[in-house]
Design an enzyme around this catalytic site. Structure first.
Site, PDB file in Angstrom:
ATOM      1  N   LEU A 222      -6.998  12.635 -10.965  1.00  0.00           N
ATOM      2  CA  LEU A 222      -8.237  13.397 -11.171  1.00  0.00           C
ATOM      3  C   LEU A 222      -9.461  12.686 -10.610  1.00  0.00           C
ATOM      4  O   LEU A 222     -10.580  12.911 -11.075  1.00  0.00           O
ATOM      5  CB  LEU A 222      -8.424  13.653 -12.670  1.00  0.00           C
ATOM      6  CG  LEU A 222      -7.287  14.405 -13.370  1.00  0.00           C
ATOM      7  CD1 LEU A 222      -7.481  14.397 -14.886  1.00  0.00           C
ATOM      8  CD2 LEU A 222      -7.204  15.838 -12.858  1.00  0.00           C
ATOM      9  N   ASP A 253      -2.782   7.243  -1.972  1.00  0.00           N
ATOM     10  CA  ASP A 253      -1.692   6.397  -1.500  1.00  0.00           C
ATOM     11  C   ASP A 253      -1.668   5.071  -2.246  1.00  0.00           C
ATOM     12  O   ASP A 253      -0.591   4.548  -2.571  1.00  0.00           O
ATOM     13  CB  ASP A 253      -1.843   6.141   0.005  1.00  0.00           C
ATOM     14  CG  ASP A 253      -1.687   7.410   0.818  1.00  0.00           C
ATOM     15  OD1 ASP A 253      -1.021   8.346   0.334  1.00  0.00           O
ATOM     16  OD2 ASP A 253      -2.230   7.477   1.936  1.00  0.00           O
TER      17      ASP A 253
END
Length: 301
Positions: A222, A253
């Site tokens: 989020l 990532d």
């Protein structure tokens, strides 16, 4: 046995810095241009290695200077690249990245050699580089990711799918993943919900959408609000520290690579999620994707 085996993409990132992202049809003037290593697979493998994991990667590069440059980056970071395949007739993947002053980004990816990674490539990697954690994304063919997860499960590995970018066929992989990681936009896609309805939605709304995916465990990232861990019993929210954002390109990532590395060390899913949030919060304070990945000692400090 390796801690983390990543099946994924390797790209050269051409990163342009702009005051703000252009609107459709608009041209904006760039402030600077950088050439950086990238690709979700490469970024996540480097993130895992910097977190202390014994990491390896299976992927495809072109027989060009870009491919050799990316392979050398992995080697310098201690990531095993023996299962990288070189495609003589293809160029190495390329991504065009625009990063605005507020840290937001827009990315266009040209897959090139990444699109040629085969199921046999993935199966061979699992056999020769058996992992504790098998981590994949969706910048390589769906069939290849499916074969990777199936082989990993047969070998007793835990599977993590970063369901990005959001693809129609990506839903078919959700059942093969022990943990699915996605952001709000990707959650809306896979839950067939309105993206606008999920912007700044309640945690209960996110959890309800995550349950709709049918995966055993879903982690919804989020951004500045942290992350939500959802399974069939509960949902747990972990907040993120307040930081000064420079570049969000590699945040997801970094989260995934750190999560995989921490789980490989035997941490619980909740503890691994907290570490992943902290690592991603550090990464966004720096420029670039792979070069911005933090080291494990930085979390301890």
């Amino acid at each position: 046995m390796f801690d983390v085996l990543v099946c994924g993409s390797l790209n050269v990132d051409l990163l342009a810095r702009v005051g703000r992202l252009p609107l459709p049809g608009e041209t904006v003037l760039g402030k600077a241009l950088q050439r950086l290593p990238g690709g979700k697979g490469l970024n996540q493998a480097i993130a895992a290695a910097r977190m202390g994991a014994r990491a390896a990667m299976v992927g495809a590069i072109g027989a060009d200077a870009d491919g050799a440059w990316l392979a050398s980056w992995l080697a310098r970071e201690g990531v095993d690249g023996t299962r990288l395949s070189t495609r003589e007739s293809m160029t190495t993947g390329l991504a065009y990245v625009c990063v605005a002053d507020d840290g937001e980004n827009a990315i266009v990816v040209h897959g090139a050699a990444n699109t040629t990674l085969t199921p046999d490539d993935a199966r061979a990697a699992v056999t020769t580089l058996p992992p504790k954690i098998a981590l994949a994304q969706l910048e390589t063919p769906i069939a290849t990711v499916a074969a990777f997860f199936e082989a990993a499960r047969r070998n007793g590995a835990r599977t993590i799918l970063n369901a990005a970018p959001a693809l129609t066929d990506g839903r078919d992989l959700l059942a093969l993943a022990d943990v699915v990681v996605l952001n709000e936009t990707e959650l809306a896609h896979y839950a067939r919900a309105s993206s606008d309805a999920l912007i700044e939605a309640s945690l209960k709304t996110y959890a309800d959408c995550a349950h709709m995916l049918g995966a055993s465990t879903v982690i919804v990232t989020l951004g500045a609000r942290g992350a939500l861990v959802v399974n069939d019993r509960e949902f747990v929210h972990h907040a993120a520290p307040a930081v000064e954002v420079v570049d969000t390109t590699g945040a997801g990532d970094c989260f995934c690579g750190t999560l995989a590395a921490t789980l490989a060390r035997g941490a619980t899913l909740q503890a691994a999620t907290v570490d992943a949030i902290r690592a991603a919060s550090l990464a966004v304070t720096r420029q670039g994707a792979a070069p911005a990945m933090p080291y494990r000692h930085e979390l301890r400090e």
